[in-house]
Write an enzyme that holds these catalytic residues in place. Structure first.
Site, PDB file in Angstrom:
ATOM      1  N   HIS A  15      -1.837   3.357  -6.519  1.00 34.94           N
ATOM      2  CA  HIS A  15      -2.730   2.201  -6.362  1.00 34.94           C
ATOM      3  C   HIS A  15      -2.812   1.396  -7.654  1.00 34.94           C
ATOM      4  CE1 HIS A  15      -5.326   0.164  -3.607  1.00 34.94           C
ATOM      5  NE2 HIS A  15      -6.326   0.133  -4.464  1.00 34.94           N
ATOM      6  N   LYS A  46      -2.628  -2.843   7.764  1.00 34.21           N
ATOM      7  CA  LYS A  46      -3.857  -2.405   8.428  1.00 34.21           C
ATOM      8  C   LYS A  46      -4.118  -3.239   9.674  1.00 34.21           C
ATOM      9  CE  LYS A  46      -6.489  -0.405   4.604  1.00 34.21           C
ATOM     10  NZ  LYS A  46      -7.733  -0.472   3.814  1.00 34.21           N
ATOM     11  N   ARG A  74      -0.028  -0.964  -7.681  1.00 36.57           N
ATOM     12  CA  ARG A  74      -0.333  -2.092  -6.784  1.00 36.57           C
ATOM     13  C   ARG A  74      -1.242  -3.086  -7.501  1.00 36.57           C
ATOM     14  NH1 ARG A  74      -1.311  -3.771  -1.171  1.00 36.57           N
ATOM     15  NH2 ARG A  74      -3.544  -3.904  -0.717  1.00 36.57           N
ATOM     16  N   HIS A  81      -4.566  -8.377   2.330  1.00 34.67           N
ATOM     17  CA  HIS A  81      -6.026  -8.368   2.462  1.00 34.67           C
ATOM     18  C   HIS A  81      -6.450  -9.351   3.546  1.00 34.67           C
ATOM     19  CE1 HIS A  81      -6.654  -6.909  -1.978  1.00 34.67           C
ATOM     20  NE2 HIS A  81      -6.344  -5.927  -1.150  1.00 34.67           N
ATOM     21  N   ARG A 140       0.868  -1.176   0.000  1.00 32.74           N
ATOM     22  CA  ARG A 140       0.000   0.000   0.000  1.00 32.74           C
ATOM     23  C   ARG A 140       0.908   1.230   0.000  1.00 32.74           C
ATOM     24  NH1 ARG A 140      -2.299  -3.502   3.880  1.00 32.74           N
ATOM     25  NH2 ARG A 140      -4.392  -4.218   3.314  1.00 32.74           N
ATOM     26  N   TYR A 178      -9.853  -9.353  -8.667  1.00 33.32           N
ATOM     27  CA  TYR A 178      -8.936  -9.768  -9.723  1.00 33.32           C
ATOM     28  C   TYR A 178      -9.363 -11.059 -10.413  1.00 33.32           C
ATOM     29  CZ  TYR A 178      -5.942  -6.332  -7.515  1.00 33.32           C
ATOM     30  OH  TYR A 178      -5.446  -5.169  -6.992  1.00 33.32           O
TER      31      TYR A 178
END
Length: 306
Positions: free
Chosen positions: A250, A183, A253, A276, A159, A285
């Site tokens: 992004h 995160k 990424r 994730h 990220r 994806y």
């Protein structure tokens, strides 16, 4: 309820997210913006958060639609509001959760913008050449930093907030991976390519002043900001002949993930590399996998050429 009470409830909710769930500063700032908007809506209708019913939530969603907010943005806003009301209910500050019977706006399946492998190669080549041909040491250091950022982002899929805040020790690692805190404070291992390690070593050699960051800058945090990186990336893209509205950190990424899947990577592996928490986030994806499966059938099925 006093005029300041809704703001007090919001701050209590944000404090809970920070203390109990380890929400990052960027996440808290986004939640604060969304809840400020929601509370302004309630104030206009003279409603207190604890008194809202399902019809009030639907009225807010209708207002968002009238404002022209995209369904994905409205769904994110509803998710934030839903968490807020669940908190109020759990804390005994409301008699019910008005968001429970409300379904989110229908979302079309948006596919991420993705650069081709050739376009990424061109972007990297232009960034590398700019570093090699810079006329002064200062410009060479700045161009070298940009080359390093692009190499690292495409090699790791970090990220952008994780990338710009890498510690300086990461650049000197002898390991073939980075330990990244993402995160929610979750740590993950991200493999490093030899090219990325070489770019980091070259960038490190230009850092003369001591400091904790791999990409130091004169900013509030002390490191390069996401906005500055995004701006400079568009300049490199323009020099590479890539439309600037097609490029962002992004997007790189996304390119990392899509190109891995195109070359046979497992979706679960890509999920882990991207950080994730839920596989459903990575499933944006699946269009790449669908195309790869069609190609496999065309190439390998015994009746494909019949």
């Amino acid at each position: 309820m006093s005029a300041s009470a809704p703001q007090g409830l919001m701050h209590a909710y944000l404090d809970m997210l920070a203390a109990e769930r380890g929400a990052a500063a960027n996440t808290l700032a986004a939640y604060r913006r969304d809840l400020d908007d929601y509370l302004a809506h309630l104030a206009g209708r003279r409603q207190a958060p604890g008194d809202v019913e399902a019809a009030g939530i639907r009225a807010y969603l209708a207002e968002l639609e009238a404002r022209g907010l995209k369904s994905t943005s409205a769904a994110r806003r509803l998710s934030c509001v839903r968490g807020f009301h669940r908190f109020l209910y759990a804390e005994g500050l409301a008699e019910s959760d008005p968001t429970a019977p409300v379904s989110g706006p229908k979302r079309g399946r948006g596919l991420p913008k993705v650069l081709s492998v050739a376009e990424v190669d061109r972007l990297l080549a232009v960034a590398k050449e700019a570093a090699a041909k810079a006329p002064t040491p200062g410009e060479a250091a700045r161009a070298g930093r940009m080359h390093c950022l692009i190499e690292l982002l495409y090699a790791t899929g970090l990220r952008v907030s994780e990338l710009v805040a890498l510690p300086r020790a990461a650049g000197a690692t002898k390991e073939r991976f980075l330990v990244v805190r993402g995160k929610g404070g979750r740590e993950r291992l991200v493999p490093l390519t030899e090219v990325a390690r070489t770019a980091m070593a070259a960038h490190l050699a230009t850092l003369t002043a001591p400091g904790p960051w791999l990409f130091p800058a004169e900013s509030e945090t002390g490191h390069l900001t996401r906005q500055a990186f995004a701006r400079d990336l568009k300049a490199v893209a323009a020099a590479a002949g890539i439309r600037t509205d097609r490029i962002s950190p992004h997007v790189l990424r996304h390119a990392f993930a899509s190109h891995l899947l195109q070359n046979g990577a497992d979706l679960r592996v890509v999920q882990e590399l991207l950080g994730h928490a839920d596989i459903s986030t990575t499933q944006i994806y699946t269009h790449v996998l669908d195309e790869r499966l069609k190609q496999m059938v065309r190439d390998l099925h015994p009746l494909a050429s019949a």
